[in-house]
Design a protein around this motif. Structure first.
Motif, mmCIF file in Angstrom:
data_model
loop_
_atom_site.group_PDB
_atom_site.id
_atom_site.type_symbol
_atom_site.label_atom_id
_atom_site.label_comp_id
_atom_site.label_asym_id
_atom_site.label_seq_id
_atom_site.Cartn_x
_atom_site.Cartn_y
_atom_site.Cartn_z
ATOM 1 N N LYS A 132 0.823 -1.209 0.000
ATOM 2 C CA LYS A 132 0.000 0.000 0.000
ATOM 3 C C LYS A 132 0.861 1.265 0.000
ATOM 4 C CE LYS A 132 -3.767 2.076 2.766
ATOM 5 N NZ LYS A 132 -4.050 2.395 4.181
ATOM 6 N N GLU A 133 0.486 2.208 -0.859
ATOM 7 C CA GLU A 133 1.110 3.542 -0.897
ATOM 8 C C GLU A 133 0.100 4.534 -0.348
ATOM 9 O OE1 GLU A 133 2.541 4.908 -4.855
ATOM 10 O OE2 GLU A 133 1.386 6.725 -4.416
ATOM 11 N N GLU A 134 0.519 5.383 0.581
ATOM 12 C CA GLU A 134 -0.405 6.304 1.263
ATOM 13 C C GLU A 134 0.062 7.750 1.183
ATOM 14 O OE1 GLU A 134 -0.061 4.908 5.337
ATOM 15 O OE2 GLU A 134 -1.785 3.575 5.089
ATOM 16 N N THR A 135 -0.838 8.652 0.808
ATOM 17 C CA THR A 135 -0.566 10.082 0.975
ATOM 18 C C THR A 135 -1.454 10.609 2.086
ATOM 19 O OG1 THR A 135 0.093 10.407 -1.320
ATOM 20 C CG2 THR A 135 -0.664 12.362 -0.134
ATOM 21 N N PHE A 136 -0.830 11.233 3.094
ATOM 22 C CA PHE A 136 -1.572 11.862 4.178
ATOM 23 C C PHE A 136 -1.608 13.362 3.939
ATOM 24 C CE2 PHE A 136 0.116 8.113 6.609
ATOM 25 C CZ PHE A 136 -1.113 7.514 6.817
ATOM 26 N N ARG A 137 -2.804 13.927 3.899
ATOM 27 C CA ARG A 137 -2.959 15.372 3.723
ATOM 28 C C ARG A 137 -3.692 15.932 4.920
ATOM 29 N NH1 ARG A 137 -2.693 19.322 -0.198
ATOM 30 N NH2 ARG A 137 -4.082 21.066 0.273
ATOM 31 N N CYS A 138 -3.035 16.822 5.660
ATOM 32 C CA CYS A 138 -3.643 17.381 6.869
ATOM 33 C C CYS A 138 -4.739 18.374 6.492
ATOM 34 C CB CYS A 138 -2.562 18.052 7.720
ATOM 35 S SG CYS A 138 -3.227 18.746 9.244
ATOM 36 N N ARG A 139 -5.908 18.218 7.101
ATOM 37 C CA ARG A 139 -7.047 19.117 6.840
ATOM 38 C C ARG A 139 -7.304 20.054 8.004
ATOM 39 N NH1 ARG A 139 -8.587 18.907 1.444
ATOM 40 N NH2 ARG A 139 -8.808 16.758 0.756
ATOM 41 N N TYR A 140 -6.985 19.594 9.215
ATOM 42 C CA TYR A 140 -7.301 20.357 10.433
ATOM 43 C C TYR A 140 -6.322 19.930 11.519
ATOM 44 C CZ TYR A 140 -9.722 21.627 14.744
ATOM 45 O OH TYR A 140 -10.026 22.124 15.978
ATOM 46 N N GLY A 141 -5.897 20.870 12.356
ATOM 47 C CA GLY A 141 -4.990 20.522 13.448
ATOM 48 C C GLY A 141 -3.571 20.306 12.955
ATOM 49 N N THR A 142 -2.773 19.667 13.788
ATOM 50 C CA THR A 142 -1.388 19.360 13.422
ATOM 51 C C THR A 142 -1.169 17.863 13.593
ATOM 52 O OG1 THR A 142 -0.693 21.537 14.189
ATOM 53 C CG2 THR A 142 1.031 19.897 13.924
ATOM 54 N N VAL A 143 -0.469 17.269 12.622
ATOM 55 C CA VAL A 143 -0.098 15.852 12.700
ATOM 56 C C VAL A 143 1.411 15.753 12.710
ATOM 57 C CG1 VAL A 143 -0.401 13.550 11.711
ATOM 58 C CG2 VAL A 143 -2.018 15.359 11.179
ATOM 59 N N TYR A 144 1.933 15.005 13.671
ATOM 60 C CA TYR A 144 3.359 14.698 13.727
ATOM 61 C C TYR A 144 3.510 13.296 13.172
ATOM 62 C CZ TYR A 144 3.169 18.761 16.668
ATOM 63 O OH TYR A 144 2.935 20.035 17.133
ATOM 64 N N LEU A 145 4.203 13.218 12.015
ATOM 65 C CA LEU A 145 4.348 11.947 11.312
ATOM 66 C C LEU A 145 5.806 11.519 11.422
ATOM 67 C CD1 LEU A 145 3.265 9.835 9.211
ATOM 68 C CD2 LEU A 145 3.786 11.531 7.440
ATOM 69 N N TYR A 146 6.023 10.232 11.710
ATOM 70 C CA TYR A 146 7.384 9.707 11.859
ATOM 71 C C TYR A 146 7.578 8.568 10.882
ATOM 72 C CZ TYR A 146 7.274 12.613 15.952
ATOM 73 O OH TYR A 146 7.165 13.705 16.779
ATOM 74 N N VAL A 147 8.699 8.645 10.137
ATOM 75 C CA VAL A 147 9.014 7.617 9.142
ATOM 76 C C VAL A 147 10.488 7.240 9.286
ATOM 77 C CG1 VAL A 147 7.270 8.487 7.514
ATOM 78 C CG2 VAL A 147 9.616 9.346 7.377
ATOM 79 N N SER A 148 10.894 6.194 8.569
ATOM 80 C CA SER A 148 12.304 5.785 8.550
ATOM 81 C C SER A 148 13.164 6.968 8.107
ATOM 82 C CB SER A 148 12.506 4.650 7.547
ATOM 83 O OG SER A 148 11.521 3.679 7.694
ATOM 84 N N GLY A 149 14.375 7.044 8.609
ATOM 85 C CA GLY A 149 15.286 8.130 8.253
ATOM 86 C C GLY A 149 15.946 8.666 9.502
ATOM 87 N N PRO A 150 16.764 9.730 9.346
ATOM 88 C CA PRO A 150 17.511 10.273 10.489
ATOM 89 C C PRO A 150 16.568 10.679 11.619
ATOM 90 C CG PRO A 150 18.105 11.403 8.423
ATOM 91 C CD PRO A 150 16.974 10.494 8.103
ATOM 92 N N ALA A 151 16.843 10.186 12.824
ATOM 93 C CA ALA A 151 15.994 10.511 13.973
ATOM 94 C C ALA A 151 16.150 11.981 14.345
ATOM 95 C CB ALA A 151 16.368 9.629 15.158
ATOM 96 N N VAL A 152 15.031 12.631 14.699
ATOM 97 C CA VAL A 152 15.071 14.019 15.127
ATOM 98 C C VAL A 152 15.660 14.051 16.547
ATOM 99 C CG1 VAL A 152 12.753 13.989 16.155
ATOM 100 C CG2 VAL A 152 13.665 16.125 15.199
ATOM 101 N N GLU A 153 16.349 15.168 16.857
ATOM 102 C CA GLU A 153 17.001 15.211 18.163
ATOM 103 C C GLU A 153 15.998 15.397 19.301
ATOM 104 O OE1 GLU A 153 21.103 17.343 19.656
ATOM 105 O OE2 GLU A 153 20.715 17.018 17.499
#
Ligand SMILES: [Zn+2]
Ligand SMILES: [Zn+2]
Lengths: 180, 180
Positions: free
Chosen positions: B86-107
């Motif tokens: 499955k391929e997914e596009t998430f589009r925020c419509r309201y509020g804030t979403v914090y999305l986490y994916v593979s890749g460099p970890a945020v500090e």
């Protein structure tokens, strides 16, 4: 061909529809609203406006805006290469959309089409979509649609869009927009 | 397992989010809001609500609602049969979403996860989505997401959903919802 002035006027109207529906666009998206007159140069009668959110090899999503009484001309999405062709779900968000697909013709259609273009509308199976209502069009199915008097906002969920492959009934149509 | 009472309360909250966003649902859709607690029985911390508009062999579209601070647990969509997954596009419509994916970890991540479930969140590449912003997740990519303090409404445009194939990092999770 759409002049820069016509484009700018229609773009502003489109942004008003989106803001009425509470659909948020980024600044960049607001700059790239598509206005398609299909090369007919009668945009308010025969045309379509949209913002494309995503169009990968597998998934496409757009929000469409139709001006009051505006008609998206009859077309179909044929098989292309390995793909059976584009599959589209139209979900009405605002206003009323009159959608016509192959099937038994309705006796008294709720819309009229321009007199000189009548022969380019050949399918008259009528589906009326109000906000929250939707319909799925599978590949290779002729379809066209017209907004009611308030205009309409319609979400389109589909497989990949390749507009250059769409087949329109009206031989005068060029799908790819030309802005002068 | 979600009790009927919890389901009904959350369903009502979800409908309020949709009406705040001016997202119109039919009467039948309002009755079939999905509330997923992933079998963890801590829905307001770890869970997800949604309405599925369409899910054919090729295209799926949903609107998701996250309650304030609610987290959709980490998972990925593996290849299934002939499909790459499955391929997914998430589009925020309201509020804030914090999305986490593979890749460099945020500090310093902008979210926290429940202490006893920390080891089930392994990807920390942080993407912040505000209304009108979106991100596409290709198959086989670990991801999870959390709403900010206002909750969030997120449109999901994707290929076919087959929830039973999703792979969650937390071995305690059952994806298919059970309402008692
Ligand atoms: Zn079409
Ligand atoms: Zn996912």
């Amino acid at each position: 061909m759409i002049s820069r002035t016509v484009y700018e006027n229609i773009r502003k109207e489109v942004l008003e529809y989106f803001s009425k529906c509470n659909i948020k666009l980024t600044k960049e998206e607001k700059e790239k609203i598509e206005v398609a007159d299909f090369g007919l140069n009668r945009i308010r009668e025969l045309g379509l406006q949209l913002i494309e959110y995503i169009n990968t090899d597998r998934v496409c999503a757009k929000d469409l805006v139709l001006l009051p009484g505006q008609t998206c001309p009859e077309h179909l999405h044929p098989p292309v290469g390995d793909s059976p062709g584009k599959e589209e779900t139209f979900r009405c968000r605002y206003g009323t959309v009159y959608l016509y697909v192959s099937g038994p013709a309705v006796e008294n259609p709720k819309t009229t089409v321009p007199d000189d273009k009548k022969e380019t509308f050949t399918v008259w199976n009528e589906i009326v979509l109000n906000p929250g209502e939707q319909y799925t069009i599978f590949p290779n199915t002729l379809h066209w649609f017209q907004a009611g008097s308030e205009g309409a906002v319609v979400s389109e969920f589909s497989t990949k869009s390749t507009d250059e492959n769409d087949i329109f009934t009206d031989p005068d149509i060029e799908r790819l927009p030309i802005v002068e």
